[in-house]
Write a protein that holds these residues in place. Sequence first.
Motif, mmCIF file in Angstrom:
data_model
loop_
_atom_site.group_PDB
_atom_site.id
_atom_site.type_symbol
_atom_site.label_atom_id
_atom_site.label_comp_id
_atom_site.label_asym_id
_atom_site.label_seq_id
_atom_site.Cartn_x
_atom_site.Cartn_y
_atom_site.Cartn_z
ATOM 1 N N TRP A 91 -4.273 2.437 -3.809
ATOM 2 C CA TRP A 91 -4.247 2.105 -2.980
ATOM 3 C C TRP A 91 -3.499 1.261 -1.834
ATOM 4 O O TRP A 91 -2.396 2.967 -2.194
ATOM 5 C CB TRP A 91 -3.630 0.572 -4.127
ATOM 6 C CG TRP A 91 -2.685 0.911 -4.617
ATOM 7 C CD1 TRP A 91 -2.077 2.002 -6.049
ATOM 8 C CD2 TRP A 91 -1.303 0.571 -4.261
ATOM 9 N NE1 TRP A 91 -1.144 1.804 -6.186
ATOM 10 C CE2 TRP A 91 0.068 1.564 -5.444
ATOM 11 C CE3 TRP A 91 -0.728 -0.681 -3.503
ATOM 12 C CZ2 TRP A 91 0.952 1.350 -4.904
ATOM 13 C CZ3 TRP A 91 0.529 -0.373 -3.234
ATOM 14 C CH2 TRP A 91 1.381 0.479 -3.989
ATOM 15 N N ASP A 92 -2.774 0.397 -1.250
ATOM 16 C CA ASP A 92 -2.483 -0.219 -0.414
ATOM 17 C C ASP A 92 -2.579 -1.375 0.438
ATOM 18 O O ASP A 92 -3.949 -2.108 0.058
ATOM 19 C CB ASP A 92 -2.560 1.393 1.280
ATOM 20 C CG ASP A 92 -3.838 1.073 2.019
ATOM 21 O OD1 ASP A 92 -3.663 -0.488 2.859
ATOM 22 O OD2 ASP A 92 -4.626 1.307 1.904
ATOM 23 N N LEU A 93 -1.541 -1.522 0.729
ATOM 24 C CA LEU A 93 -1.481 -3.211 0.719
ATOM 25 C C LEU A 93 -1.466 -3.175 2.341
ATOM 26 O O LEU A 93 -1.461 -4.364 2.714
ATOM 27 C CB LEU A 93 -0.031 -4.067 0.690
ATOM 28 C CG LEU A 93 -0.464 -3.795 -1.125
ATOM 29 C CD1 LEU A 93 1.031 -4.941 -1.558
ATOM 30 C CD2 LEU A 93 -1.802 -4.685 -1.219
ATOM 31 N N PRO B 84 -4.633 -5.593 3.095
ATOM 32 C CA PRO B 84 -4.618 -7.713 3.317
ATOM 33 C C PRO B 84 -3.653 -7.485 3.855
ATOM 34 O O PRO B 84 -3.924 -9.179 4.262
ATOM 35 C CB PRO B 84 -3.921 -7.019 1.698
ATOM 36 C CG PRO B 84 -4.080 -5.584 0.993
ATOM 37 C CD PRO B 84 -4.672 -4.844 1.681
ATOM 38 N N TRP C 288 -1.217 -14.367 -0.944
ATOM 39 C CA TRP C 288 -1.174 -13.861 -1.347
ATOM 40 C C TRP C 288 -0.727 -14.914 -3.419
ATOM 41 O O TRP C 288 -0.506 -13.469 -4.115
ATOM 42 C CB TRP C 288 0.538 -13.280 -0.603
ATOM 43 C CG TRP C 288 -0.046 -12.686 0.421
ATOM 44 C CD1 TRP C 288 -0.080 -13.069 1.572
ATOM 45 C CD2 TRP C 288 0.011 -11.184 0.843
ATOM 46 N NE1 TRP C 288 -0.282 -11.972 2.418
ATOM 47 C CE2 TRP C 288 -0.555 -10.875 1.519
ATOM 48 C CE3 TRP C 288 -0.273 -10.465 -0.386
ATOM 49 C CZ2 TRP C 288 -0.829 -9.298 1.844
ATOM 50 C CZ3 TRP C 288 -0.134 -8.871 -1.021
ATOM 51 C CH2 TRP C 288 -0.862 -8.525 0.812
ATOM 52 N N PHE D 200 -0.316 -3.239 -8.591
ATOM 53 C CA PHE D 200 -0.898 -3.177 -7.178
ATOM 54 C C PHE D 200 -2.410 -2.726 -6.568
ATOM 55 O O PHE D 200 -2.857 -2.793 -5.770
ATOM 56 C CB PHE D 200 0.311 -2.485 -6.521
ATOM 57 C CG PHE D 200 1.629 -2.775 -6.135
ATOM 58 C CD1 PHE D 200 2.020 -2.369 -7.583
ATOM 59 C CD2 PHE D 200 1.341 -4.268 -5.311
ATOM 60 C CE1 PHE D 200 3.668 -2.962 -7.194
ATOM 61 C CE2 PHE D 200 3.059 -4.473 -5.736
ATOM 62 C CZ PHE D 200 3.857 -3.866 -6.170
ATOM 63 N N LEU E 40 -4.133 -6.086 -6.131
ATOM 64 C CA LEU E 40 -4.095 -7.232 -5.226
ATOM 65 C C LEU E 40 -4.195 -5.986 -3.904
ATOM 66 O O LEU E 40 -5.347 -7.023 -3.259
ATOM 67 C CB LEU E 40 -2.521 -6.933 -4.763
ATOM 68 C CG LEU E 40 -1.208 -7.633 -6.093
ATOM 69 C CD1 LEU E 40 -0.021 -7.627 -5.399
ATOM 70 C CD2 LEU E 40 -1.281 -9.107 -5.116
ATOM 71 N N CYS E 41 -4.416 -4.945 -4.021
ATOM 72 C CA CYS E 41 -5.522 -4.332 -2.901
ATOM 73 C C CYS E 41 -6.916 -4.472 -2.932
ATOM 74 O O CYS E 41 -7.309 -5.023 -1.541
ATOM 75 C CB CYS E 41 -4.701 -2.522 -3.378
ATOM 76 S SG CYS E 41 -6.671 -1.216 -2.758
ATOM 77 N N GLY F 256 -7.270 -8.273 -1.812
ATOM 78 C CA GLY F 256 -7.071 -8.209 -0.822
ATOM 79 C C GLY F 256 -7.962 -7.274 0.286
ATOM 80 O O GLY F 256 -8.736 -8.477 1.600
#
Lengths: 295, 232
Positions: free
Chosen positions: B80-82, B85, B119, B139, B142-143, B146
């Motif tokens: 995962w990375d943000l 998003p 967010w 996370f 969230l990933c 997003g």
Amino acid sequence: MASNNDPFEFREFEDEGNLLDTNRDATTINIEDVKRQTKAAGFDPDADDEYPARSDDREELLSGQKKSAPFWTFEYYQKFFDIETHHVKERILGSLLPWPRKNFIQFYLRKNPDVYGPFWICTTLVFAVFISGNISNFMNGKYNPQFRKVTIAATMIFSYAWFVPLALWGFLLWRNNKILNLVSYSFMEIVCVYGYSLSVYIPAVVLCIVPLEWLKWVTMVVAFGLSGSVLVMTFWPALKEDHPRVAMATVSAIVLLDVLLAVVCKMYFFSTPQPSGAPVAPPTAGQLKANTSSS
Amino acid sequence: MAAEEEASRPFAGLSDVSISEDIPVEGDISVPVGPSRTDEEFSTLDEPVKETILRDLRAVGNKFIHVLYPRRSSALLRDWDLWGPLLLCVTLALLLQDGTADSDLEGGPQFAEVFVVVWFGSIIITLNSKLLGGTLSFFQSLCVLGYCILPLTVAMVVCRVVLLAAPGTVSFVVRLVVVTASFGWSTFASTAFLSDSQPANRRALVVYPVFLFYFVIGWMVLTYFPVKNRQP
């Protein structure tokens, strides 16, 4: 009697009578004696319906499900989400169609209040009110997507759904100190009732898109009637032991706040346009009283 | 002497494997990495900047492809990375600007409002699914949420192009169809990743907030209307 050194071999224990022979100082207790003694003292663990509060306590202690975790851990909040899809559906249906015999807290919540329902119903209502208000403004000819209204709607609805239960819970707690009341509601249960009672406003607000003024008022009145009756039927058992004037005052305060929410929503989001195109100002207090007294 | 010692040890049958104390062990402790790289060590500190940026961009692009063609793969979840998003949220918020800085009451969502909705909404949905007993980490959720905004961002670009070309009822119908399709795509893609982590009797409870989230974003995209085209 085992005489070998192996500690893991099973040994039969003798009857309690024999044990007493070998050790005169030991005491043995029979469970039937205990029951008889406590019944004689007046505390009958088997009589359920006489004191529902006490049986609820016993259920809680025996069920072992309500483990109390400290409030700074995640598990503490997880116990408010201990529901399944069909529970939520039943609770919403129960608040849409209130039935006089079925007290919402005792029949639907059954000692398992949840935060999921109130929170997501409030959020849905905020966005439903905003979007329906936008659409109805658009159909009246004036297109103005005032996104700031989302913040205002959210503040109104969330403070109704969380601060009014707080005030009511505090009030009931204060009255419980003065009069002995067997029906007591926890804060989460009151929040739950208020949250689920708002669910009837969601279809009402969607119906308010239709640009007929009389339909909007009729829908809001019906919605207020249903949600108000859910609230009154839930809180009446907690209030009826009290002094009649206090009970009436509390019930009318609950109803009045509900009316206020309905009317303010209607006025602010679904205002009728005037020929000049500007949104009409909210009516004066006199007109407001006339409208609410007819509902 | 050695035989008696060996017989008294518990693992007597393995004496031929044990190392005798007489012969000293010697050697090098350094781990061989391959050909001697005294000049070019394998560290990302010395690589050219273009390499660094392209590596992350390639990862983000790879995840975009996984969102557009949702299949059962763990690329979105495992790595995962943000960045994705953030990129999508900023793009969407910039595209939703319509230039009305004058009055506060008029106009669509401000940049900060879009940011907060995206967010804050993602965080609340992630908390909701974790409280209901989900197995995805914070996370990872969230990933996924997003990245699945990508179809709606593409729809926003299409809507802006359509509005430039032909404002009117036809453009509204076209925009409605595009936004509805991309909203459905977003919801489908994110539930494909999220719903596996929930027990079956709570799946609808987790999917509904995701539906509401993308519905609100889709509504913001659909009701975008540049100022000069608005009715007085």
